[in-house]
Design a protein around this motif. Structure first.
Motif, PDB file in Angstrom:
ATOM      1  N   LEU A   1      39.319  82.420 -16.104  1.00 17.63           N
ATOM      2  CA  LEU A   1      39.295  82.285 -14.947  1.00 17.63           C
ATOM      3  C   LEU A   1      38.041  82.903 -14.242  1.00 17.63           C
ATOM      4  CD1 LEU A   1      42.799  83.302 -13.611  1.00 17.63           C
ATOM      5  CD2 LEU A   1      41.822  80.858 -13.696  1.00 17.63           C
ATOM      6  N   ALA A   2      37.409  83.906 -14.861  1.00 18.72           N
ATOM      7  CA  ALA A   2      36.143  84.455 -14.686  1.00 18.72           C
ATOM      8  C   ALA A   2      34.987  83.527 -14.797  1.00 18.72           C
ATOM      9  CB  ALA A   2      36.092  85.610 -15.518  1.00 18.72           C
ATOM     10  N   ARG A   3      35.287  82.738 -16.121  1.00 21.95           N
ATOM     11  CA  ARG A   3      33.990  81.507 -16.314  1.00 21.95           C
ATOM     12  C   ARG A   3      34.354  80.557 -15.168  1.00 21.95           C
ATOM     13  NH1 ARG A   3      35.058  80.813 -22.474  1.00 21.95           N
ATOM     14  NH2 ARG A   3      36.893  79.396 -21.520  1.00 21.95           N
ATOM     15  N   ASP A   4      35.581  80.102 -14.808  1.00 20.83           N
ATOM     16  CA  ASP A   4      35.803  79.289 -13.747  1.00 20.83           C
ATOM     17  C   ASP A   4      34.998  79.564 -12.510  1.00 20.83           C
ATOM     18  OD1 ASP A   4      37.086  77.436 -15.510  1.00 20.83           O
ATOM     19  OD2 ASP A   4      38.982  77.744 -14.423  1.00 20.83           O
ATOM     20  N   LEU A   5      35.405  80.913 -12.092  1.00 21.73           N
ATOM     21  CA  LEU A   5      34.723  81.394 -10.734  1.00 21.73           C
ATOM     22  C   LEU A   5      33.252  81.397 -10.988  1.00 21.73           C
ATOM     23  CD1 LEU A   5      37.267  84.382  -9.977  1.00 21.73           C
ATOM     24  CD2 LEU A   5      36.981  81.896  -9.077  1.00 21.73           C
ATOM     25  N   ALA A   6      32.639  81.759 -11.775  1.00 23.77           N
ATOM     26  CA  ALA A   6      31.006  81.863 -12.002  1.00 23.77           C
ATOM     27  C   ALA A   6      30.516  80.652 -11.987  1.00 23.77           C
ATOM     28  CB  ALA A   6      30.678  82.319 -13.334  1.00 23.77           C
ATOM     29  N   ALA A   7      31.342  79.384 -12.817  1.00 28.98           N
ATOM     30  CA  ALA A   7      30.988  77.907 -12.299  1.00 28.98           C
ATOM     31  C   ALA A   7      30.956  77.371 -11.207  1.00 28.98           C
ATOM     32  CB  ALA A   7      31.677  77.039 -13.419  1.00 28.98           C
ATOM     33  N   PHE A   8      32.070  77.796 -10.159  1.00 31.64           N
ATOM     34  CA  PHE A   8      32.079  77.449  -8.833  1.00 31.64           C
ATOM     35  C   PHE A   8      31.052  78.033  -8.352  1.00 31.64           C
ATOM     36  CE2 PHE A   8      36.900  76.897  -9.147  1.00 31.64           C
ATOM     37  CZ  PHE A   8      36.875  75.513  -8.707  1.00 31.64           C
ATOM     38  N   LYS A   9      30.823  79.387  -8.328  1.00 31.11           N
ATOM     39  CA  LYS A   9      29.589  80.072  -7.569  1.00 31.11           C
ATOM     40  C   LYS A   9      28.223  79.431  -7.950  1.00 31.11           C
ATOM     41  CE  LYS A   9      27.572  84.633  -6.889  1.00 31.11           C
ATOM     42  NZ  LYS A   9      26.585  84.113  -5.730  1.00 31.11           N
ATOM     43  N   ARG A  10      27.977  79.024  -9.141  1.00 25.40           N
ATOM     44  CA  ARG A  10      26.843  78.404  -9.340  1.00 25.40           C
ATOM     45  C   ARG A  10      26.693  77.066  -8.703  1.00 25.40           C
ATOM     46  NH1 ARG A  10      28.093  79.853 -14.418  1.00 25.40           N
ATOM     47  NH2 ARG A  10      28.913  77.966 -15.146  1.00 25.40           N
ATOM     48  N   HIS A  11      27.739  76.294  -8.916  1.00 25.86           N
ATOM     49  CA  HIS A  11      27.894  74.959  -7.934  1.00 25.86           C
ATOM     50  C   HIS A  11      27.728  75.154  -6.730  1.00 25.86           C
ATOM     51  CE1 HIS A  11      28.864  70.961  -6.795  1.00 25.86           C
ATOM     52  NE2 HIS A  11      29.863  71.524  -6.180  1.00 25.86           N
ATOM     53  N   PHE A  12      28.226  76.184  -5.963  1.00 27.61           N
ATOM     54  CA  PHE A  12      28.215  76.147  -4.273  1.00 27.61           C
ATOM     55  C   PHE A  12      26.806  76.787  -3.976  1.00 27.61           C
ATOM     56  CE2 PHE A  12      32.623  75.746  -4.641  1.00 27.61           C
ATOM     57  CZ  PHE A  12      32.981  74.634  -4.013  1.00 27.61           C
ATOM     58  N   ASP A  13      26.222  77.709  -4.921  1.00 27.06           N
ATOM     59  CA  ASP A  13      25.074  78.260  -4.685  1.00 27.06           C
ATOM     60  C   ASP A  13      23.675  77.264  -4.839  1.00 27.06           C
ATOM     61  OD1 ASP A  13      26.172  80.643  -4.002  1.00 27.06           O
ATOM     62  OD2 ASP A  13      25.711  81.755  -5.766  1.00 27.06           O
ATOM     63  N   SER A  14      24.129  76.277  -5.480  1.00 28.30           N
ATOM     64  CA  SER A  14      22.759  75.287  -5.756  1.00 28.30           C
ATOM     65  C   SER A  14      22.970  74.098  -4.507  1.00 28.30           C
ATOM     66  CB  SER A  14      23.140  74.597  -6.938  1.00 28.30           C
ATOM     67  OG  SER A  14      24.275  73.860  -6.924  1.00 28.30           O
ATOM     68  N   GLN A  15      24.139  74.155  -3.969  1.00 27.72           N
ATOM     69  CA  GLN A  15      24.333  73.248  -2.689  1.00 27.72           C
ATOM     70  C   GLN A  15      23.428  73.743  -1.637  1.00 27.72           C
ATOM     71  OE1 GLN A  15      25.905  70.326  -3.153  1.00 27.72           O
ATOM     72  NE2 GLN A  15      25.868  71.299  -5.258  1.00 27.72           N
ATOM     73  N   PRO A  16      22.664  72.817  -0.739  1.00 26.20           N
ATOM     74  CA  PRO A  16      21.979  72.844   0.483  1.00 26.20           C
ATOM     75  C   PRO A  16      22.747  73.338   1.566  1.00 26.20           C
ATOM     76  CG  PRO A  16      21.925  70.735   0.093  1.00 26.20           C
ATOM     77  CD  PRO A  16      22.661  71.419  -1.100  1.00 26.20           C
TER      78      PRO A  16
END
Length: 75
Positions: free
Chosen positions: A58-73
């Motif tokens: 779950l920690a890896r999933d959350l980190a992936a979510f964060k990377r994805h959303f942080d990369s969005q304009p």
């Protein structure tokens, strides 16, 4: 979705569903889980056992979510 028939229990179905909720300071992430095809006692025990085992995943999933959303304009 995880098919428990392929794992050590040999039965069951595990579903993990993420929901996003807009809040004043950003976005709240909810995780809903369902265990199907198992008895109520197993569900109760599995919930406690799996909690520790999936924490890393779950920690890896959350980190992936964060990377994805942080990369969005920003909108």
């Amino acid at each position: 979705h995880v098919d428990g028939r392929m794992g050590s229990t040999g039965r069951g179905e595990y579903r993990f569903r993420y929901r996003l909720e807009p809040v004043a300071i950003g976005t709240r992430l909810h995780l809903d889980t369902d265990i199907l095809g198992m008895g109520w006692l197993f569900k109760r025990i599995a919930g406690r056992l799996f909690h520790r085992g999936i924490r890393h995943t779950l920690a890896r999933d959350l980190a992936a979510f964060k990377r994805h959303f942080d990369s969005q304009p920003a909108r």
